[in-house]
Design a protein around this motif. Structure first.
Motif, PDB file in Angstrom:
ATOM      1  N   ALA A  19       0.838  -1.206   0.000  1.00 40.56           N
ATOM      2  CA  ALA A  19       0.000   0.000   0.000  1.00 40.56           C
ATOM      3  C   ALA A  19       0.870   1.250   0.000  1.00 40.56           C
ATOM      4  CB  ALA A  19      -0.942  -0.009   1.200  1.00 40.56           C
ATOM      5  N   ARG A  20       1.972   1.212   0.750  1.00 39.55           N
ATOM      6  CA  ARG A  20       2.874   2.368   0.782  1.00 39.55           C
ATOM      7  C   ARG A  20       3.534   2.573  -0.581  1.00 39.55           C
ATOM      8  NH1 ARG A  20       8.172   1.767   3.558  1.00 39.55           N
ATOM      9  NH2 ARG A  20       8.968   2.045   1.482  1.00 39.55           N
ATOM     10  N   ILE A  21       3.979   1.475  -1.205  1.00 38.42           N
ATOM     11  CA  ILE A  21       4.594   1.553  -2.526  1.00 38.42           C
ATOM     12  C   ILE A  21       3.603   2.096  -3.548  1.00 38.42           C
ATOM     13  CG2 ILE A  21       5.498   0.149  -4.434  1.00 38.42           C
ATOM     14  CD1 ILE A  21       6.800  -1.643  -2.213  1.00 38.42           C
ATOM     15  N   GLU A  22       2.384   1.582  -3.495  1.00 37.33           N
ATOM     16  CA  GLU A  22       1.333   2.064  -4.400  1.00 37.33           C
ATOM     17  C   GLU A  22       1.125   3.567  -4.227  1.00 37.33           C
ATOM     18  OE1 GLU A  22      -3.423   1.426  -5.330  1.00 37.33           O
ATOM     19  OE2 GLU A  22      -2.465   0.222  -3.769  1.00 37.33           O
ATOM     20  N   SER A  23       1.065   4.003  -2.990  1.00 38.82           N
ATOM     21  CA  SER A  23       0.875   5.424  -2.694  1.00 38.82           C
ATOM     22  C   SER A  23       2.036   6.263  -3.235  1.00 38.82           C
ATOM     23  CB  SER A  23       0.728   5.610  -1.185  1.00 38.82           C
ATOM     24  OG  SER A  23       0.576   6.955  -0.864  1.00 38.82           O
ATOM     25  N   GLU A  24       3.254   5.779  -3.056  1.00 38.59           N
ATOM     26  CA  GLU A  24       4.423   6.508  -3.568  1.00 38.59           C
ATOM     27  C   GLU A  24       4.361   6.651  -5.080  1.00 38.59           C
ATOM     28  OE1 GLU A  24       8.261   5.085  -2.230  1.00 38.59           O
ATOM     29  OE2 GLU A  24       7.430   4.573  -0.284  1.00 38.59           O
ATOM     30  N   VAL A  48      -1.620   4.268 -19.874  1.00 38.10           N
ATOM     31  CA  VAL A  48      -1.036   4.404 -18.535  1.00 38.10           C
ATOM     32  C   VAL A  48      -2.135   4.261 -17.486  1.00 38.10           C
ATOM     33  CG1 VAL A  48       0.141   5.976 -16.941  1.00 38.10           C
ATOM     34  CG2 VAL A  48       0.938   5.763 -19.304  1.00 38.10           C
ATOM     35  N   SER A  49      -3.276   4.854 -17.746  1.00 42.07           N
ATOM     36  CA  SER A  49      -4.398   4.743 -16.817  1.00 42.07           C
ATOM     37  C   SER A  49      -4.795   3.283 -16.614  1.00 42.07           C
ATOM     38  CB  SER A  49      -5.587   5.547 -17.343  1.00 42.07           C
ATOM     39  OG  SER A  49      -6.673   5.463 -16.458  1.00 42.07           O
ATOM     40  N   ARG A  50      -4.853   2.521 -17.694  1.00 44.19           N
ATOM     41  CA  ARG A  50      -5.191   1.092 -17.576  1.00 44.19           C
ATOM     42  C   ARG A  50      -4.098   0.347 -16.808  1.00 44.19           C
ATOM     43  NH1 ARG A  50      -6.946   2.130 -22.700  1.00 44.19           N
ATOM     44  NH2 ARG A  50      -5.123   1.200 -23.714  1.00 44.19           N
ATOM     45  N   MET A  51      -2.837   0.732 -17.031  1.00 46.67           N
ATOM     46  CA  MET A  51      -1.739   0.099 -16.296  1.00 46.67           C
ATOM     47  C   MET A  51      -1.882   0.362 -14.802  1.00 46.67           C
ATOM     48  SD  MET A  51       1.480   1.049 -18.777  1.00 46.67           S
ATOM     49  CE  MET A  51       2.711   0.473 -17.620  1.00 46.67           C
ATOM     50  N   LEU A  52      -2.277   1.573 -14.441  1.00 44.68           N
ATOM     51  CA  LEU A  52      -2.401   1.933 -13.031  1.00 44.68           C
ATOM     52  C   LEU A  52      -3.515   1.162 -12.337  1.00 44.68           C
ATOM     53  CD1 LEU A  52      -1.752   5.789 -13.183  1.00 44.68           C
ATOM     54  CD2 LEU A  52      -0.220   3.994 -12.316  1.00 44.68           C
ATOM     55  N   GLU A  53      -4.455   0.624 -13.095  1.00 47.36           N
ATOM     56  CA  GLU A  53      -5.511  -0.197 -12.492  1.00 47.36           C
ATOM     57  C   GLU A  53      -4.929  -1.462 -11.867  1.00 47.36           C
ATOM     58  OE1 GLU A  53      -8.401  -0.936 -15.540  1.00 47.36           O
ATOM     59  OE2 GLU A  53      -8.935   1.195 -15.708  1.00 47.36           O
ATOM     60  N   GLU A  54      -3.798  -1.912 -12.389  1.00 46.86           N
ATOM     61  CA  GLU A  54      -3.148  -3.115 -11.851  1.00 46.86           C
ATOM     62  C   GLU A  54      -2.046  -2.777 -10.840  1.00 46.86           C
ATOM     63  OE1 GLU A  54      -2.122  -6.239 -14.452  1.00 46.86           O
ATOM     64  OE2 GLU A  54      -3.717  -5.767 -15.878  1.00 46.86           O
ATOM     65  N   LEU A  55      -1.914  -1.507 -10.538  1.00 42.06           N
ATOM     66  CA  LEU A  55      -0.854  -1.070  -9.631  1.00 42.06           C
ATOM     67  C   LEU A  55      -0.894  -1.760  -8.267  1.00 42.06           C
ATOM     68  CD1 LEU A  55       1.595   0.686  -9.053  1.00 42.06           C
ATOM     69  CD2 LEU A  55       0.025   2.554  -8.500  1.00 42.06           C
ATOM     70  N   PRO A  56      -2.051  -1.927  -7.621  1.00 38.20           N
ATOM     71  CA  PRO A  56      -2.036  -2.589  -6.305  1.00 38.20           C
ATOM     72  C   PRO A  56      -1.380  -3.966  -6.343  1.00 38.20           C
ATOM     73  CG  PRO A  56      -4.168  -1.568  -6.691  1.00 38.20           C
ATOM     74  CD  PRO A  56      -3.400  -1.480  -7.994  1.00 38.20           C
ATOM     75  N   LYS A  57      -1.654  -4.713  -7.397  1.00 42.92           N
ATOM     76  CA  LYS A  57      -1.079  -6.057  -7.533  1.00 42.92           C
ATOM     77  C   LYS A  57       0.438  -5.970  -7.692  1.00 42.92           C
ATOM     78  CE  LYS A  57      -2.348  -7.989 -11.293  1.00 42.92           C
ATOM     79  NZ  LYS A  57      -2.975  -8.717 -12.391  1.00 42.92           N
ATOM     80  N   GLU A  66      10.664  -7.883  -1.476  1.00 44.13           N
ATOM     81  CA  GLU A  66      11.493  -7.082  -0.577  1.00 44.13           C
ATOM     82  C   GLU A  66      12.340  -6.072  -1.328  1.00 44.13           C
ATOM     83  OE1 GLU A  66      13.580  -9.698   2.078  1.00 44.13           O
ATOM     84  OE2 GLU A  66      11.721 -10.529   2.884  1.00 44.13           O
ATOM     85  N   LEU A  67      11.722  -5.464  -2.354  1.00 43.67           N
ATOM     86  CA  LEU A  67      12.373  -4.389  -3.096  1.00 43.67           C
ATOM     87  C   LEU A  67      11.824  -3.061  -2.606  1.00 43.67           C
ATOM     88  CD1 LEU A  67      12.206  -5.922  -6.687  1.00 43.67           C
ATOM     89  CD2 LEU A  67      14.166  -5.881  -5.144  1.00 43.67           C
ATOM     90  N   GLN A  68      12.553  -1.986  -2.903  1.00 44.63           N
ATOM     91  CA  GLN A  68      12.112  -0.658  -2.517  1.00 44.63           C
ATOM     92  C   GLN A  68      12.167   0.256  -3.721  1.00 44.63           C
ATOM     93  OE1 GLN A  68      13.651   1.123   1.096  1.00 44.63           O
ATOM     94  NE2 GLN A  68      14.724  -0.776   1.535  1.00 44.63           N
ATOM     95  N   LEU A  69      11.424   1.337  -3.650  1.00 48.77           N
ATOM     96  CA  LEU A  69      11.485   2.365  -4.672  1.00 48.77           C
ATOM     97  C   LEU A  69      12.435   3.451  -4.194  1.00 48.77           C
ATOM     98  CD1 LEU A  69       7.694   2.834  -5.486  1.00 48.77           C
ATOM     99  CD2 LEU A  69       9.359   1.422  -6.685  1.00 48.77           C
ATOM    100  N   ALA A  70      13.141   4.038  -5.136  1.00 47.08           N
ATOM    101  CA  ALA A  70      14.002   5.173  -4.822  1.00 47.08           C
ATOM    102  C   ALA A  70      14.024   6.084  -6.034  1.00 47.08           C
ATOM    103  CB  ALA A  70      15.420   4.714  -4.488  1.00 47.08           C
ATOM    104  N   THR A  71      14.046   7.372  -5.797  1.00 53.55           N
ATOM    105  CA  THR A  71      14.127   8.304  -6.912  1.00 53.55           C
ATOM    106  C   THR A  71      15.498   8.192  -7.573  1.00 53.55           C
ATOM    107  OG1 THR A  71      14.888  10.079  -5.469  1.00 53.55           O
ATOM    108  CG2 THR A  71      12.503   9.920  -5.850  1.00 53.55           C
ATOM    109  N   ALA A  72      15.578   8.634  -8.816  1.00 49.11           N
ATOM    110  CA  ALA A  72      16.818   8.511  -9.585  1.00 49.11           C
ATOM    111  C   ALA A  72      17.979   9.250  -8.924  1.00 49.11           C
ATOM    112  CB  ALA A  72      16.609   9.011 -11.008  1.00 49.11           C
ATOM    113  N   ASP A  73      17.688  10.296  -8.160  1.00 48.89           N
ATOM    114  CA  ASP A  73      18.770  11.055  -7.529  1.00 48.89           C
ATOM    115  C   ASP A  73      19.066  10.589  -6.101  1.00 48.89           C
ATOM    116  OD1 ASP A  73      16.450  12.024  -6.381  1.00 48.89           O
ATOM    117  OD2 ASP A  73      17.054  14.124  -6.491  1.00 48.89           O
ATOM    118  N   SER A  74      18.473   9.473  -5.690  1.00 49.85           N
ATOM    119  CA  SER A  74      18.720   8.927  -4.351  1.00 49.85           C
ATOM    120  C   SER A  74      20.041   8.174  -4.312  1.00 49.85           C
ATOM    121  CB  SER A  74      17.605   7.955  -3.955  1.00 49.85           C
ATOM    122  OG  SER A  74      16.391   8.612  -3.825  1.00 49.85           O
TER     123      SER A  74
END
Length: 107
Positions: A19-24, A48-57, A66-74
């Motif tokens: 849920a946190r990843i989805e929110s980010e 893109v809108s249709r792709m986002l429908e599958e975002l929760p999954k 156990e992966l994380q998101l990070a911005t390109a400048d992180s």
């Protein structure tokens, strides 16, 4: 196919992290706009809108892996690198403290 038992705590943790990843991701899409993201990907905003429908999954899969998101400048460091930095900082601070004690005691 073997089945591994996963604790209910692990399932809940994955759900929360997903849920946190989805929110980010949704915040990032809102920040750059869906239309801009679509242009960068060479597709329509509706795709893109249709792709986002599958975002929760997909977000739960990222969490389960156990992966994380990070911005390109992180700057991302792993636990061993962080432990090394902490060790060096501790040695530096201990040395500085010892120097102050020696200077203070000699006055």
């Amino acid at each position: 196919m073997s089945t591994l038992e996963v604790s209910s705590d692990a399932v809940e943790s994955t759900r929360i992290l997903g849920a946190r990843i989805e929110s980010e991701i949704l915040r990032a899409v809102a920040r750059v706009t869906q239309a801009h993201a679509a242009e960068c990907m060479g597709m329509s905003a509706s795709t893109v809108s249709r792709m986002l429908e599958e975002l929760p999954k997909w977000a739960r899969l990222i969490a389960a892996l156990e992966l994380q998101l990070a911005t390109a400048d992180s700057m991302v460091v792993d636990h061993t690198e962080l432990a090394a930095l902490e060790s060096m900082a501790m040695k530096y601070l201990e040395t500085r403290l010892q120097q102050r004690i020696v200077k203070g005691g000699g006055q």
